[in-house]
Design an enzyme around this catalytic site. Structure first.
Site, PDB file in Angstrom:
ATOM      1  N   ASN A  10       0.802  -1.232   0.000  1.00 39.52           N
ATOM      2  CA  ASN A  10       0.000   0.000   0.000  1.00 39.52           C
ATOM      3  C   ASN A  10       0.830   1.276   0.000  1.00 39.52           C
ATOM      4  OD1 ASN A  10      -2.636  -1.257   0.001  1.00 39.52           O
ATOM      5  ND2 ASN A  10      -2.144  -1.926   2.074  1.00 39.52           N
ATOM      6  N   ARG A  17      -3.787   9.218  -0.858  1.00 38.65           N
ATOM      7  CA  ARG A  17      -4.858   9.019   0.131  1.00 38.65           C
ATOM      8  C   ARG A  17      -4.286   9.177   1.528  1.00 38.65           C
ATOM      9  NH1 ARG A  17      -5.921   4.971  -3.572  1.00 38.65           N
ATOM     10  NH2 ARG A  17      -7.848   5.297  -4.702  1.00 38.65           N
ATOM     11  N   TYR A  22      -0.172   9.976   6.466  1.00 35.81           N
ATOM     12  CA  TYR A  22       1.064   9.640   5.746  1.00 35.81           C
ATOM     13  C   TYR A  22       1.664  10.792   4.938  1.00 35.81           C
ATOM     14  CZ  TYR A  22      -0.389   4.939   7.033  1.00 35.81           C
ATOM     15  OH  TYR A  22      -0.762   3.829   7.744  1.00 35.81           O
ATOM     16  N   ASN A  74      10.528  -0.095   4.830  1.00 34.46           N
ATOM     17  CA  ASN A  74       9.238   0.157   5.467  1.00 34.46           C
ATOM     18  C   ASN A  74       8.368  -1.031   5.068  1.00 34.46           C
ATOM     19  OD1 ASN A  74       6.725   0.856   6.343  1.00 34.46           O
ATOM     20  ND2 ASN A  74       6.833   2.978   5.623  1.00 34.46           N
ATOM     21  N   ALA A  77       2.178  -2.955   6.532  1.00 32.61           N
ATOM     22  CA  ALA A  77       1.421  -3.799   7.470  1.00 32.61           C
ATOM     23  C   ALA A  77       2.109  -5.135   7.742  1.00 32.61           C
ATOM     24  CB  ALA A  77       0.014  -4.022   6.922  1.00 32.61           C
ATOM     25  N   GLU A  98      14.586  -0.280   9.959  1.00 35.17           N
ATOM     26  CA  GLU A  98      13.129  -0.297   9.768  1.00 35.17           C
ATOM     27  C   GLU A  98      12.617   1.142   9.859  1.00 35.17           C
ATOM     28  OE1 GLU A  98      11.363  -2.927  12.653  1.00 35.17           O
ATOM     29  OE2 GLU A  98       9.373  -2.029  12.419  1.00 35.17           O
ATOM     30  N   ARG A 107      -0.620   4.639  17.700  1.00 35.45           N
ATOM     31  CA  ARG A 107      -1.778   4.196  16.916  1.00 35.45           C
ATOM     32  C   ARG A 107      -2.382   2.935  17.564  1.00 35.45           C
ATOM     33  NH1 ARG A 107      -0.360   4.217  10.703  1.00 35.45           N
ATOM     34  NH2 ARG A 107      -2.653   4.115  10.613  1.00 35.45           N
TER      35      ARG A 107
HETATM   36  O1  CA2 Z   1       3.735   4.289   9.293  1.00 40.92           O
HETATM   37  C1  CA2 Z   1       4.115   3.505   8.429  1.00 40.92           C
HETATM   38  O2  CA2 Z   1       4.991   3.774   7.621  1.00 40.92           O
HETATM   39  C2  CA2 Z   1       3.443   2.126   8.314  1.00 40.92           C
HETATM   40  O3  CA2 Z   1       4.465   1.167   8.017  1.00 40.92           O
HETATM   41  C3  CA2 Z   1       2.453   2.247   7.172  1.00 40.92           C
HETATM   42  C4  CA2 Z   1       1.590   0.998   6.990  1.00 40.92           C
HETATM   43  C5  CA2 Z   1       0.962   0.572   8.312  1.00 40.92           C
HETATM   44  O4  CA2 Z   1       0.259  -0.655   8.148  1.00 40.92           O
HETATM   45  C6  CA2 Z   1       1.996   0.423   9.408  1.00 40.92           C
HETATM   46  O5  CA2 Z   1       1.333   0.089  10.616  1.00 40.92           O
HETATM   47  C7  CA2 Z   1       2.767   1.709   9.603  1.00 40.92           C
HETATM   48  C8  CA2 Z   1       0.458   1.262   5.987  1.00 40.92           C
HETATM   49  C9  CA2 Z   1       0.886   1.851   4.692  1.00 40.92           C
HETATM   50  C10 CA2 Z   1      -0.345   2.298   3.956  1.00 40.92           C
HETATM   51  O6  CA2 Z   1       0.005   3.413   3.194  1.00 40.92           O
HETATM   52  C11 CA2 Z   1      -0.995   4.143   2.653  1.00 40.92           C
HETATM   53  C12 CA2 Z   1      -0.629   5.327   2.056  1.00 40.92           C
HETATM   54  C13 CA2 Z   1      -1.597   6.134   1.502  1.00 40.92           C
HETATM   55  C14 CA2 Z   1      -2.917   5.745   1.532  1.00 40.92           C
HETATM   56  C15 CA2 Z   1      -3.282   4.556   2.122  1.00 40.92           C
HETATM   57  C16 CA2 Z   1      -2.312   3.741   2.671  1.00 40.92           C
END
Ligand code: CA2
Length: 147
Positions: A10, A17, A22, A74, A77, A98, A107
């Protein structure tokens, strides 16, 4: 010397989004900045993103023999679920940092555990996309000390 930047599931959606969590920077922006930062220090930076756990495992395996000195990842999830990615890093013995854009510790509880943190050289969380830059700065310094 070569540095590999891996982004998990993702993260290809960055900048399109959920900017509140983010930010507005795209993955292409992050990758271009990482390549430029590496180049300025005399390193090649290769970037890889996948939404598939097995593809990430395969890329980590390839890092064992393709000249990769350090990985910045990174895992998205998969951080919180993937024994397979942990085992891949343990198997190849390539050092890694990481990175999380958000502060996973403020969170949901399920984001507080990482399958990777205890075998990572270091962990960044909550510094936004600057976390990649900071991690790379650290990696570049580490590679300097390795000669
Ligand atoms: O904070 C981070 O970088 C995470 O690795 C991002 C992951 C999340 O599952 C981790 O807990 C923390 C999710 C990435 C999803 O990225 C998106 C970006 C834009 C829109 C939707 C999702």
């Amino acid at each position: 010397m070569s540095i590999l930047v891996i982004n998990g599931p993702n993260l290809n959606l960055l900048g399109t989004r959920e900017p509140g969590i983010y930010g507005a920077t795209t993955l292409a922006d992050i990758e271009a900045a990482a390549i430029a930062q590496g180049e300025a220090a005399g390193h090649t930076v290769e970037c890889f993103q996948s939404n598939h756990e097995g593809a990430i495992v395969d890329r980590i395996h390839a890092a064992r023999t393709d000249g990769t000195q350090f990985v910045v990842i990174n895992p998205g999830a998969y951080t919180h679920t993937s024994v397979a990615i942990r085992d891949a890093f343990a198997g190849v013995e390539v050092p890694f940092c990481e990175v999380h854009i958000s502060n996973v510790h403020k969170r949901e509880a399920f984001r507080h555990h990482s399958y990777l943190s205890d075998i990572a050289v270091g962990v960044m969380a909550g510094f936004g996309v600057m976390g990649y830059t900071l991690a790379l700065e650290f990696v570049i310094e580490q590679l300097k000390n390795q000669g």
